[in-house]
Design a protein around this motif. Structure first.
Motif, PDB file in Angstrom:
ATOM      1  N   GLY A 172      22.782 -49.072 -13.090  1.00 60.11           N
ATOM      2  CA  GLY A 172      23.561 -48.272 -14.023  1.00 60.11           C
ATOM      3  C   GLY A 172      23.797 -48.978 -15.346  1.00 60.11           C
ATOM      4  N   GLN A 173      23.141 -50.129 -15.567  1.00 62.83           N
ATOM      5  CA  GLN A 173      23.320 -50.887 -16.786  1.00 62.83           C
ATOM      6  C   GLN A 173      22.120 -50.710 -17.711  1.00 62.83           C
ATOM      7  N   SER A 174      22.353 -50.755 -19.001  1.00 61.92           N
ATOM      8  CA  SER A 174      21.266 -50.655 -19.961  1.00 61.92           C
ATOM      9  C   SER A 174      20.418 -51.926 -19.913  1.00 61.92           C
ATOM     10  N   ARG A 175      19.116 -51.753 -20.015  1.00 65.46           N
ATOM     11  CA  ARG A 175      18.221 -52.896 -20.068  1.00 65.46           C
ATOM     12  C   ARG A 175      18.194 -53.379 -21.513  1.00 65.46           C
ATOM     13  N   LEU A 176      19.001 -54.395 -21.792  1.00 65.69           N
ATOM     14  CA  LEU A 176      19.123 -54.877 -23.158  1.00 65.69           C
ATOM     15  C   LEU A 176      17.894 -55.684 -23.535  1.00 65.69           C
ATOM     16  N   ALA A 177      17.338 -55.417 -24.676  1.00 71.68           N
ATOM     17  CA  ALA A 177      16.154 -56.115 -25.149  1.00 71.68           C
ATOM     18  C   ALA A 177      16.433 -56.700 -26.523  1.00 71.68           C
ATOM     19  N   ALA A 178      15.400 -57.308 -27.130  1.00 71.40           N
ATOM     20  CA  ALA A 178      15.575 -57.931 -28.439  1.00 71.40           C
ATOM     21  C   ALA A 178      15.814 -56.908 -29.526  1.00 71.40           C
ATOM     22  N   LYS A 179      15.584 -55.639 -29.224  1.00 71.76           N
ATOM     23  CA  LYS A 179      15.723 -54.614 -30.257  1.00 71.76           C
ATOM     24  C   LYS A 179      16.774 -53.561 -29.922  1.00 71.76           C
ATOM     25  N   GLU A 180      17.572 -53.784 -28.888  1.00 73.28           N
ATOM     26  CA  GLU A 180      18.659 -52.844 -28.590  1.00 73.28           C
ATOM     27  C   GLU A 180      19.759 -53.555 -27.834  1.00 73.28           C
ATOM     28  N   ALA A 181      20.997 -53.112 -28.049  1.00 75.16           N
ATOM     29  CA  ALA A 181      22.136 -53.761 -27.391  1.00 75.16           C
ATOM     30  C   ALA A 181      23.338 -52.839 -27.400  1.00 75.16           C
ATOM     31  N   LEU A 182      24.206 -53.037 -26.417  1.00 71.65           N
ATOM     32  CA  LEU A 182      25.508 -52.390 -26.376  1.00 71.65           C
ATOM     33  C   LEU A 182      26.544 -53.385 -26.872  1.00 71.65           C
ATOM     34  N   VAL A 183      27.438 -52.921 -27.746  1.00 73.64           N
ATOM     35  CA  VAL A 183      28.480 -53.797 -28.288  1.00 73.64           C
ATOM     36  C   VAL A 183      29.829 -53.137 -28.036  1.00 73.64           C
ATOM     37  N   ALA A 184      30.682 -53.816 -27.285  1.00 78.22           N
ATOM     38  CA  ALA A 184      31.996 -53.280 -26.940  1.00 78.22           C
ATOM     39  C   ALA A 184      33.051 -53.806 -27.904  1.00 78.22           C
ATOM     40  N   ALA A 185      34.249 -53.236 -27.810  1.00 74.63           N
ATOM     41  CA  ALA A 185      35.355 -53.638 -28.680  1.00 74.63           C
ATOM     42  C   ALA A 185      35.630 -55.129 -28.534  1.00 74.63           C
TER      43      ALA A 185
END
Length: 369
Positions: free
Chosen positions: A252-265
């Protein structure tokens, strides 16, 4: 229907005849926007206050739309901050403008001190109507501005910033061309809020975040800092694309790569052609990054060279360190951005520096003999 020249001669509170309900609502929205601007300036006479009471009582839509704009206007962080700094005798500073409207306009006969102060800091406050063509906004060097959009989102522009706002039925699109902007996004999962900056984009549905262009040693990169909610950040994305994060079904987690990311508060990242790792942004760092919204610069041990690079964003004067021995002096404290001459004078006195005005609007800085 009255022509345009005739309409402009009428008082803001007058209602004209319109060929259909939609155009009539558009006029009401425009009139509500004008009332909010005038209320915030604090220039209503007793007669105008009475006229506003009559205007908002003409229909539920008059009242509800006026209150909607009032709530959005009062939600600006700077307004809340100034209300705390400059309390008004006999008035609860936590009450919103919308509440004052509903309670019979008890406090509209004299302008609050914090209204004048906020106008002095930001210079320009406006309501942007979504049924108009794309808008271009910019600030000059040393200028700041704040805009409240009709969907409830707010956009704050720092010094020397340029952006375009283009809303459609599917997406709310911002193109940040240079500078720095802070976004407080009204939640709408069906209509993402997208900010294109540099070679990437920030994707949000309802959150608050800051986007800034920073000049590096070799390239210009983008700094993204999130203060509320979570955003998706993509590097090397064209303005015509609308990517979606790939989600691992098992975790259920995003596969973070060098060109995408999730940024939280409470976190930040930088990107250029690729994304640097997401880093925590402690409270002091957030205060420093966002102090510009209160018209301030905060230094917490930066070198004089680093501090002057930041100060230079707010003045058209060229700041030159003529004495290499002073580059490493550590600077701390809070400084106002609306008076750079006083700021430099304060640094000069505090660190025994000499300021020499030369040709071409240049100031040379060296150790005082």
């Amino acid at each position: 229907m009255a022509n345009k020249d005739q309409e402009t001669t009428q008082h803001d509170s007058n209602i004209c005849s319109f060929p259909n309900a939609e155009s009539g609502r558009t006029a009401i929205k425009e009139q509500a926007s004008l009332w909010i601007v005038r209320l915030d300036r604090g220039d209503l006479s007793p007669q105008e206050t009475h006229e506003l009471q009559q205007w908002q009582a003409r229909s539920d839509f008059h009242r509800e739309y006026l209150e909607k704009l009032a709530r959005n206007w009062d939600d600006m962080a700077v307004m809340q901050e100034l209300a705390t700094l400059f309390p008004i005798n006999g008035v609860h500073t936590t009450s919103s403008l919308g509440e004052r409207l509903r309670s019979g306009f008890r406090y509209l006969l004299r302008p609050p001190v914090w209204v004048a102060s906020s106008l002095a800091i930001f210079g320009l406050l406006a309501v942007v109507m979504l049924n108009q063509p794309p808008h271009h906004f910019q600030t000059g060097i040393g200028e700041q501005a704040s805009y409240t959009l009709e969907d409830g989102s707010t956009v704050h522009l720092n010094t020397n910033t340029s952006l375009d706002i283009d809303y459609s039925d599917e997406r709310r699109v911002i193109k940040l061309h240079r500078g720095e902007a802070n976004f407080n996004v009204a939640k709408n999962p069906e209509r993402p809020f997208v900010v294109y900056a540099g070679e990437g984009m920030v994707w949000a549905v309802g959150t608050a975040f800051n986007v800034r262009y920073i000049d590096g040693k070799n390239d210009q990169y983008i700094d993204v800092t999130v203060t509320e909610g979570t955003v998706k950040v993509y590097a090397q994305v064209e303005e015509t694309t609308a990517p979606a994060l790939i989600v691992d079904a098992s975790s259920g987690q995003s596969r973070l790569a060098a060109k995408e990311a999730l940024v939280a508060a409470g976190k930040s990242l930088q990107y250029h052609k690729v994304i640097k790792s997401v880093q925590p942004a402690p409270a002091k760092q957030l205060e420093q990054k966002l102090a510009w919204q209160q018209g301030a610069l905060v230094f917490t041990g930066q070198t004089l060279e680093e501090a002057l690079q930041e100060i230079a964003r707010y003045t058209d004067k060229k700041l030159i360190i003529a004495d290499p021995s002073i580059k490493g002096i550590r600077v701390g404290g809070h400084y106002k951005t609306n008076d750079i001459d006083s700021l430099l004078a304060s640094l000069s006195q505090g660190f025994n520096l000499s300021l020499k005005q030369t040709g071409n609007n240049t100031i040379e800085i060296s150790a005082r003999n």
